[in-house]
Motif scaffolding. Structure first.
Motif, mmCIF file in Angstrom:
data_model
loop_
_atom_site.group_PDB
_atom_site.id
_atom_site.type_symbol
_atom_site.label_atom_id
_atom_site.label_comp_id
_atom_site.label_asym_id
_atom_site.label_seq_id
_atom_site.Cartn_x
_atom_site.Cartn_y
_atom_site.Cartn_z
ATOM 1 N N GLU A 38 0.791 -1.356 0.038
ATOM 2 C CA GLU A 38 -0.008 0.097 0.174
ATOM 3 C C GLU A 38 1.035 1.208 -0.003
ATOM 4 O O GLU A 38 0.570 2.230 -0.762
ATOM 5 N N LEU A 39 1.883 1.310 0.793
ATOM 6 C CA LEU A 39 2.859 2.493 0.846
ATOM 7 C C LEU A 39 3.313 2.702 -0.613
ATOM 8 O O LEU A 39 3.440 3.919 -0.809
ATOM 9 N N LEU A 40 3.973 1.530 -1.081
ATOM 10 C CA LEU A 40 4.448 1.768 -2.361
ATOM 11 C C LEU A 40 3.312 2.313 -3.506
ATOM 12 O O LEU A 40 3.880 3.328 -4.333
ATOM 13 N N ALA A 41 2.311 1.905 -3.473
ATOM 14 C CA ALA A 41 1.124 2.380 -4.260
ATOM 15 C C ALA A 41 0.869 3.937 -4.098
ATOM 16 O O ALA A 41 0.645 4.727 -4.909
ATOM 17 N N ARG A 42 0.886 4.397 -2.602
ATOM 18 C CA ARG A 42 0.547 5.502 -2.383
ATOM 19 C C ARG A 42 1.828 6.495 -2.818
ATOM 20 O O ARG A 42 1.437 7.619 -3.540
ATOM 21 N N ILE A 43 3.058 6.145 -2.912
ATOM 22 C CA ILE A 43 3.955 6.930 -3.206
ATOM 23 C C ILE A 43 4.079 6.966 -4.855
ATOM 24 O O ILE A 43 4.209 7.949 -5.243
ATOM 25 N N HIS A 44 3.749 5.919 -5.506
ATOM 26 C CA HIS A 44 3.506 6.064 -6.983
ATOM 27 C C HIS A 44 2.455 6.883 -7.445
ATOM 28 O O HIS A 44 2.376 7.705 -8.697
ATOM 29 N N ALA A 45 1.272 7.057 -6.703
ATOM 30 C CA ALA A 45 0.078 7.733 -6.894
ATOM 31 C C ALA A 45 0.359 9.219 -6.646
ATOM 32 O O ALA A 45 0.227 9.892 -7.460
ATOM 33 N N VAL A 46 1.092 9.578 -5.668
ATOM 34 C CA VAL A 46 1.257 10.958 -5.589
ATOM 35 C C VAL A 46 2.259 11.464 -6.542
ATOM 36 O O VAL A 46 2.392 12.659 -7.029
ATOM 37 N N SER A 47 3.129 10.553 -7.005
ATOM 38 C CA SER A 47 4.359 11.066 -7.882
ATOM 39 C C SER A 47 3.533 11.182 -9.423
ATOM 40 O O SER A 47 4.027 12.269 -9.765
ATOM 41 N N ARG A 48 2.639 10.210 -9.725
ATOM 42 C CA ARG A 48 1.992 10.619 -11.105
ATOM 43 C C ARG A 48 1.098 11.607 -10.987
ATOM 44 O O ARG A 48 1.043 12.455 -12.008
ATOM 45 N N ARG A 49 0.355 11.905 -9.835
ATOM 46 C CA ARG A 49 -0.321 13.155 -9.876
ATOM 47 C C ARG A 49 0.551 14.380 -10.079
ATOM 48 O O ARG A 49 0.085 15.457 -10.781
#
Length: 228
Positions: A108-119
Motif C-alpha cells: 500500500e505504501l508503495l502504491a501511495r508513493i507512485h500515486a502522488v508521484s503520478r499526480r
C-alpha cells in the motif's frame, strides 16, 4: 526516483530503505527535521517524494511539513502511528499529499508513493488550452499554481489550490462531494468528507470571498463567478 525518508528510528529506516531500494528507489535517510530541511536544498535536491515521520527528536513532523510546503511543492506523505481523524485533517491542511498510518502494508505504501508521484507529474506537465483562469478579481495561474485577488498573491496549500482550480474550470456547475474527493484527494477513506469541508472554509477565508464557493445541500459545491 529519489526519495527522502525522514525517520528517527534507525532500525525502521534501515528496513524500509532496503524495501524501497529493491523497488528501484534511491533513498536518502534524514534522522531529524533539520537534517531533512537541509537535504531539500537547493531545489529539493531532485527528490520525487518525502516520507515524513511525525515523531522527530528536534521538532514536530507537522512543523517540518509546513516548512517543506513553504519551500517547495514536492509531494509529502506523512507516515505515523497517529490514526485519529483530527490528526489526518491537520496533516492534510498543512499541505501533506497523503497520510499513512503505522503499521502499514508495504504494498500500500508503495502504491501511495507512485500515486502522488503520478499526480504531481501530471500537474507539472499538464497541457491545457488555458494557462490562467479569471473569475472577477480572482486569477488562477495554472502552470505556476499561483492565485491572486486584485493583484495580491494568496498563499494556498496544494490541496486548496487543486480544489479551487477544479471548481473554477466549470463555474456554476455543481461538483458532487464524491467527485471532488476522488479528483482532488484520489481517495475515499473515512474522514475525507470532513477534510473537504475544512478546505472549503479555508478557501473562503483566505480569498475573503465567502460567497465564491456555494454549498449545494446534500450534493456538493459549485463556484459562483463574481462580477468582473
Amino acid at each position: 526516483m529519489r526519495l527522502l525518508l525522514v525517520e528517527d528510528d534507525n532500525h525502521v529506516a534501515a528496513a524500509l530503505s532496503a524495501v524501497l531500494a529493491r523497488h528501484g528507489f534511491d533513498v536518502t535517510h534524514a534522522r531529524s527535521g533539520e537534517e531533512a530541511l537541509r537535504a531539500l536544498v537547493p531545489e529539493s535536491a531532485g527528490f520525487g517524494v518525502v516520507l515524513l515521520d511525525l515523531g522527530l527528536p528536534d521538532q514536530d513532523g507537522y512543523e517540518v511539513c509546513g516548512k517543506i510546503r513553504k519551500r517547495t511543492g514536492i509531494p509529502v506523505i506523512m507516515v505515523t502511528a497517529r490514526s485519529d481523524v483530527r490528526s489526518r485533517i491537520h496533516g492534510l491542511n498543512l499541505g501533506a499529499d497523503d497520510y499513512v498510518v503505522k503499521p502499514y502494508d508495504t504494498g500500500e505504501l508503495l502504491a501511495r508513493i507512485h500515486a502522488v508521484s503520478r499526480r504531481t507529474a501530471h500537474e507539472d506537465a499538464a497541457p491545457g488550452a488555458e494557462s490562467a483562469l479569471h473569475l472577477g478579481p480572482v486569477r488562477i495561474e495554472l502552470p505556476t499554481r499561483q492565485v491572486t485577488v486584485d493583484g495580491s498573491v494568496i498563499q494556498l496549500t496544494r490541496k486548496e489550490f487543486d480544489l479551487l482550480a477544479l471548481l473554477a474550470q466549470r463555474p456554476g456547475v455543481v461538483f458532487r462531494r464524491e467527485q471532488i474527493i476522488s479528483e482532488v484527494w484520489r481517495t475515499s477513506w473515512e474522514g475525507t468528507g470532513r477534510t473537504l469541508e475544512v478546505h472549503v472554509a479555508s478557501l473562503r477565508a483566505k480569498l475573503r470571498m465567502p460567497a465564491l464557493i456555494e454549498t449545494v445541500r446534500g450534493v456538493g459545491y459549485r463556484l459562483v463567478a463574481p462580477a468582473a
